[in-house]
Design an enzyme around this catalytic site. Sequence first.
Site, PDB file in Angstrom:
ATOM      1  N   HIS A  43      40.798  30.603   4.607  1.00 34.63           N
ATOM      2  CA  HIS A  43      41.004  31.180   5.937  1.00 34.63           C
ATOM      3  C   HIS A  43      39.864  30.778   6.881  1.00 34.63           C
ATOM      4  O   HIS A  43      40.094  30.513   8.058  1.00 34.63           O
ATOM      5  CB  HIS A  43      41.082  32.709   5.848  1.00 34.63           C
TER       6      HIS A  43
ATOM      7  N   HIS B 113      36.234  37.582  -0.426  1.00 36.76           N
ATOM      8  CA  HIS B 113      35.243  36.506  -0.573  1.00 36.76           C
ATOM      9  C   HIS B 113      33.821  37.028  -0.530  1.00 36.76           C
ATOM     10  O   HIS B 113      33.556  38.093   0.040  1.00 36.76           O
ATOM     11  CB  HIS B 113      35.390  35.493   0.567  1.00 36.76           C
TER      12      HIS B 113
HETATM   13  C1  LIG Z   1      50.687  28.771   0.810  1.00 30.60           C
HETATM   14  C2  LIG Z   1      49.885  28.093   1.855  1.00 30.60           C
HETATM   15  C3  LIG Z   1      50.570  27.112   2.731  1.00 30.60           C
HETATM   16  C4  LIG Z   1      48.588  28.315   2.024  1.00 30.60           C
HETATM   17  C5  LIG Z   1      47.782  29.244   1.222  1.00 30.60           C
HETATM   18  C6  LIG Z   1      46.885  29.971   2.140  1.00 30.60           C
HETATM   19  C7  LIG Z   1      45.953  30.860   1.391  1.00 30.60           C
HETATM   20  C8  LIG Z   1      46.471  32.066   0.745  1.00 30.60           C
HETATM   21  C9  LIG Z   1      44.647  30.531   1.340  1.00 30.60           C
HETATM   22  C10 LIG Z   1      43.631  31.341   0.660  1.00 30.60           C
HETATM   23  O1  LIG Z   1      42.688  31.716   1.604  1.00 30.60           O
HETATM   24  P1  LIG Z   1      41.319  32.300   1.158  1.00 30.60           P
HETATM   25  O2  LIG Z   1      40.632  31.250   0.343  1.00 30.60           O
HETATM   26  O3  LIG Z   1      40.577  32.572   2.427  1.00 30.60           O
HETATM   27  O4  LIG Z   1      41.577  33.539   0.409  1.00 30.60           O
END
Ligand SMILES: CC(C)=CCC/C(C)=C/COP(=O)(O)O
Length: 294
Positions: free
Chosen positions: A217, A259
């Site tokens: 994110h 995180h």
């Molecule tokens: C399924 C798709 C297209 C993307 C996944 C996005 C996601 C859940 C990322 C994890 O984010 P963090 O590392 O910030 O938790």
Amino acid sequence: MTWLPEVVSCLRHRCFTPRSTAAQPAKMPSPRVTRAANTSNPNVSGRFEFMSLLTNKTSVSDQTLTRHRTSDSPVHRKDSNSSSSQQQLPEEDCMKLNPSFLGIALKSLLAVDLWLSKKMGVCAREGSSWGSARPMMKLVEISGHGIPWIAGTIYCLYRSDSSAGREVILNLLFALLLDIILVGIVKGIVKRRRPTQNRMDMFATFSVDKYSFPSGHATRAAMVSRFMLNHLVLAVPVRILVMLWAIVVSLSRVMLGRHNVTDVLFGFFMGHMQYSLVEYFWLSPNTLPALFKY
Ligand SMILES: CC(C)=CCC/C(C)=C/COP(=O)(O)O
């Protein structure tokens, strides 16, 4: 004076050689001996190595350097004869100390990171101090999720009727896909577990998303905000909102307990780097005419 060398030799023998080496199964090396051994061992290069109390993986040369092994310690030497099996300590009681500057700095940073992340994880549970803000933080989370961004970009690409607009949107799509791939690769290599305070209730995740370094994110928020600020004509209040959104999305990752702070800081940095990469490989009708034919 012919007796002098003999006396010196005798004194040396008494002072530095144990009377019966058989009676002392493991001798504790003096710092002088250790230092000499260190200089001959390229792996330790002149510094003391303190090994784990449990590990028996030490090589013969390492054993001469090990001052804190159970069998070598004067406290434990008496017991080592009576019980052949060494006393097994629980793993958390054992210290693996390596007093190199980088090691200490990294371990301190990690400790501060874990402590700060736990303190900032105020929305990690409904019962946490800011637990009532958790639903709102989850909305912020969705605003930085990959699926709405990719779906929205494809929709805009479909609706766009100017070639300049299509070029920008196509590059945004390229950036979003690149982000998912690069974050997935780094997460898969580093394999850092998410904080203990995290509840794995995120929607639509890949298998690598069980890992936390870096925050996907945060990379997306940093990259997309930079992209928008550079390629869209926006009024100043909207530009400020875009920047605030990126900061709030990143902050919410720690507040939700998803995180650690370092995951987010590195993610933010990585997002900026990814944007620079997209700029460098900018897709245009000149570089990729096939993509712009329709
Ligand atoms: C399924 C798709 C297209 C993307 C996944 C996005 C996601 C859940 C990322 C994890 O984010 P963090 O590392 O910030 O938790």
